[in-house]
Design an enzyme around this catalytic site. Structure first.
Site, PDB file in Angstrom:
ATOM      1  N   HIS A  88      -7.791  -5.279  -0.807  1.00  0.00           N
ATOM      2  CA  HIS A  88      -6.685  -4.409  -0.211  1.00  0.00           C
ATOM      3  C   HIS A  88      -6.504  -5.055   1.393  1.00  0.00           C
ATOM      4  CE1 HIS A  88      -3.883  -1.009  -0.554  1.00  0.00           C
ATOM      5  NE2 HIS A  88      -3.890  -0.789   0.898  1.00  0.00           N
TER       6      HIS A  88
ATOM      7  N   SER B 244       0.808  -1.193  -0.096  1.00  0.00           N
ATOM      8  CA  SER B 244      -0.121  -0.167   0.116  1.00  0.00           C
ATOM      9  C   SER B 244       0.939   1.271   0.247  1.00  0.00           C
ATOM     10  CB  SER B 244      -0.912   0.044   1.235  1.00  0.00           C
ATOM     11  OG  SER B 244      -2.046   0.965   1.197  1.00  0.00           O
TER      12      SER B 244
END
Length: 722
Positions: free
Chosen positions: A695, A577
């Protein structure tokens, strides 16, 4: 291209160049942004084939070592076999908690309550029962104040598009919902359980097409009614990208609402007296007038009303490491705040718990948890003056991390907290202020694995601007001399994040232990941009100062080489990320310093990042590319724009997830194509794609499968030969 380099699929490359505020910016792989383009799909499929071939070769080389696929998979399952147990959420005699047995794919929500023959436990929510494929995740849950109802949110395929429902705790029957568009929504129950406040986006037809992820509002919902009839409470006319928080005091009198624009480190807070009734004759009951607590100031503030009726505020206003203030709900403004626990110049205030005897609302003791250079500690204070007091404190098992200080809503002298460190699985402990004793309350349900004999050291490194940066080094004991120094350079993983005020505190990690057990060294860097040293530490690594994060990372890497821990041909960087951005910067700024990299779900094109996923909510962290000065910040480090032809780049493994609605996989596609085109090295640049996940959370099997492949690729890239 070098003789031994992979035969990379040819990416659709153009000569696209744009003039952005007078800056000439090339974007040769713009077409890879469109996942539906047949050319992109063909290229991605070819990358899948390339990765499969490379992985097969890597696995052949791992045969007979601890990184052999079956052996490593089994070892990771063993290291994760203890499972997980969370701190209790008490509601009268019922307690709710999360738990995952060692062989369960997802954690479940459990309620424990008195029965005729002792305490009885029941599973209320099991994501695998909802979806045996394992692609449904439990995003959040919240019991009502009485504990007879439970609100919960689930999403599928990794999208994090939460759907909200309510079930009856006694029967397990769903009695409310589904309510969609409830992503990142808190649930604040009103006493009695007939209604709750929550956050929901406006319907797509009411907003522009490219803003469907935003436009949140706070709503009042009555259980069992059509959500289309919900009452809008707050949010109209404010920032489009605002996130909202909402809570209701235990006694049901006070409504607290908070707002922050995207992930900006600023929080506005309002308070409303629900006992005062609606705002006017034509208004709805349950929607009181809201008064400002703190609005428009450059600070983050969390607020709540305690059992004693006072308004408490955990804030970094005029205290970047945090302080605790107090006032009354009738005088909530900043001018009325009184500092109760002052800022510590060397530690960050994490949280507090206020204890009483349970029969009176008069507070007896205030406990505060601190993060001191990433290691947790606890202090005790007089709840009226904030002065430190002597006496028993919760006993911490070691130098690790404490999360949460949980008390009973009805008061009492007990507090529960979770503890973990690099070699200790998370467990829940109970502190009894009446006796001064700390006991293990709940251990994970599975078998705790044997872990290697490791040593953990915290090192200090000087960044180029003179700032002291710390990192945890985890290594096998037999790889160190009597002074704790390495006996020989070893394959090393350097992990970092450096953003959004997120702290990398000591925590149990199967990935770390598997790597170290096999003879590697694992290092976790506490970089600027994180929250390890407070809000100023965060701001020193954001916006115009983002390069500080990368400089810190490079400094730690160079120190590891200079101090003999490793060598550049044995050093890998790893992050996901925002940490994927960190890895992208490391690869493109210091390719000479790393042999391999794992770049997971990354941000990499910082000129166009805000056009995709949730990117527009991060402009306060990175900068706005539509503003010329801020575009210069972004161009200064954007990994995609720093690729130079003919450079010997490290081996890079991009791992991306097709359900990711936060960071679009296009970032990895574009940088992978650029690196494959530019590199003069025979070290491979590969993409691992995964469908059905996003995610955030994922099943145990998928998590292990991903980690196995990442470790195998990094072991090969750094020469780890157990």
């Amino acid at each position: 291209m070098p003789t031994n380099a992979p035969d990379y699929p040819r990416a659709p490359r153009t000569e696209l160049v744009e003039d952005l505020h007078g800056r000439i910016v090339a974007d040769p792989y713009r077409t890879l942004e469109d996942a539906s383009d047949p050319a992109t799909q063909a290229w991605s499929a070819a990358q899948d084939d390339l990765y499969a071939q490379a992985l097969a070769t890597t696995r052949e080389r791992a045969a007979g070592t601890p990184f052999e696929t079956e052996r490593l998979t089994a070892r990771l399952r063993e290291l994760l076999g203890a499972g997980f147990v969370g701190a209790p959420a008490w509601r009268g005699e019922r307690r709710f908690f999360s738990r995952r047995a060692g062989d369960q794919e997802h954690a479940v929500v459990v309620v424990a309550e008195p029965g005729p023959d002792g305490e009885v436990e029941r599973v209320l929510i099991d994501p695998m029962a909802l979806d045996p494929s394992g692609t449904t995740t439990l995003d959040a849950w919240q019991p009502s104040k009485e504990g007879d109802l439970l609100a919960y949110q689930v999403s599928t395929g990794g999208t994090e598009e939460s759907v909200l429902r309510v079930l009856d705790v006694a029967t397990g029957e769903v009695v409310d919902g589904p309510i969609d568009r409830a992503r990142y929504s808190p649930v604040a129950w009103v006493p009695g359980g007939a209604s709750y406040y929550y956050v929901r986006r406006l319907a797509p037809e009411l907003v522009p097409d490219d803003e469907a992820q935003y436009h949140r509002r706070v709503w009042l919902h009555r259980v069992g009614t059509d959500p289309a009839t919900d009452v809008e409470v707050f949010g109209a006319g404010l920032e489009t990208t605002n996130y909202y928080g909402v809570s209701v005091s235990r006694d049901g009198r006070w409504l607290l609402v908070s707002a922050s624009a995207g992930t900006a480190p600023r929080t506005d807070v309002w308070i409303g007296d629900l006992a005062a009734g609606p705002r006017g004759a034509d208004e709805v009951d349950g929607v009181p007038p809201l008064r400002e607590v703190v609005v428009g100031l450059d600070a983050e503030t969390g607020a709540w009303v305690g059992r004693d009726g006072l308004l408490y505020l955990h804030t970094d206003l005029e205290a970047p490491r945090g302080r605790l203030c107090v006032t009354t709900p009738d005088e909530p403004g900043v001018e009325h705040w009184r500092t109760l626990v002052a800022q510590d110049e060397d530690a960050v205030l994490q949280g507090v718990a206020i204890l009483d005897d349970g029969s009176s609302t008069q507070a007896e003791l205030l406990l505060a948890t601190w993060r001191r250079h990433s290691v947790s500690s606890v202090t005790a204070h007089d709840p009226r003056t904030g002065a430190p007091v002597a006496g028993p404190l919760p006993a911490l098992p070691g130098l690790g991390s404490v999360s949460g200080l949980v008390t009973r809503p009805e008061g009492g002298r007990e507090v529960w907290f979770s503890y973990t460190d690099h070699v200790t699985v998370p467990s829940v402990h109970r502190f009894d202020a009446a006796t001064g004793t700390t006991t293990l309350w709940a251990a994970p349900p599975g078998a705790v694995a044997r872990v290697p004999d490791v040593r953990v050291a915290q090192i200090e490194v000087t960044s180029p601007d003179g700032t002291t940066v710390r990192a945890f080094v985890v290594a096998r004991a037999d790889a160190l001399d009597d002074d704790g120094r390495p006996t020989a350079p070893a394959p090393t993983v350097l992990y970092g994040y450096g953003g959004f005020q997120i702290s990398l505190d000591p925590a149990y990690s199967a990935t770390t232990l598997a790597w170290v057990e096999a003879g590697g060294v694992y290092v976790v860097a506490n970089l600027r941009g994180g929250g390890e040293e407070g809000e100023q530490w965060h701001r020193d690594g954001m916006r115009a100062h983002k390069q500080n994060v990368f400089d810190d990372f490079h400094a730690v890497a160079q120190h590891l080489v200079d101090a003999g821990w490793t060598t550049p041909d044995r050093l890998a960087c790893w992050g996901g990320s925002n940490g994927g951005l960190l890895v992208g910067a490391a690869v493109t700024q210091r390719p000479d310093l790393f042999a391999a990299a794992v770049c997971s779900a990354p941000l990499l094109d910082m000129v166009r990042y805000q056009r995709f996923g949730l990117g527009v909510t991060w402009t306060e962290e990175y900068g706005d590319a539509d503003v010329p000065t801020e575009l210069d910040w972004l161009l200064g480090y954007s990994p995609y724009h720093r690729v130079v032809d003919g450079t010997a780049y490290p081996a890079v493994l991009f791992t991306v997830f097709e359900g990711d609605t936060r960071v679009d996989p296009l970032h990895a596609r574009k940088l992978a194509a650029a690196l494959q085109h530019a590199t003069s090295s025979d070290r491979p640049v590969l993409i691992r794609r995964e469908t059905g996940v996003g995610h955030g959370g994922r099943s145990l099997t998928r998590s292990i499968g991903l980690t196995v492949e990442q470790l195998q690729v990094v072991a090969h890239g750094t020469g780890l030969a157990p």
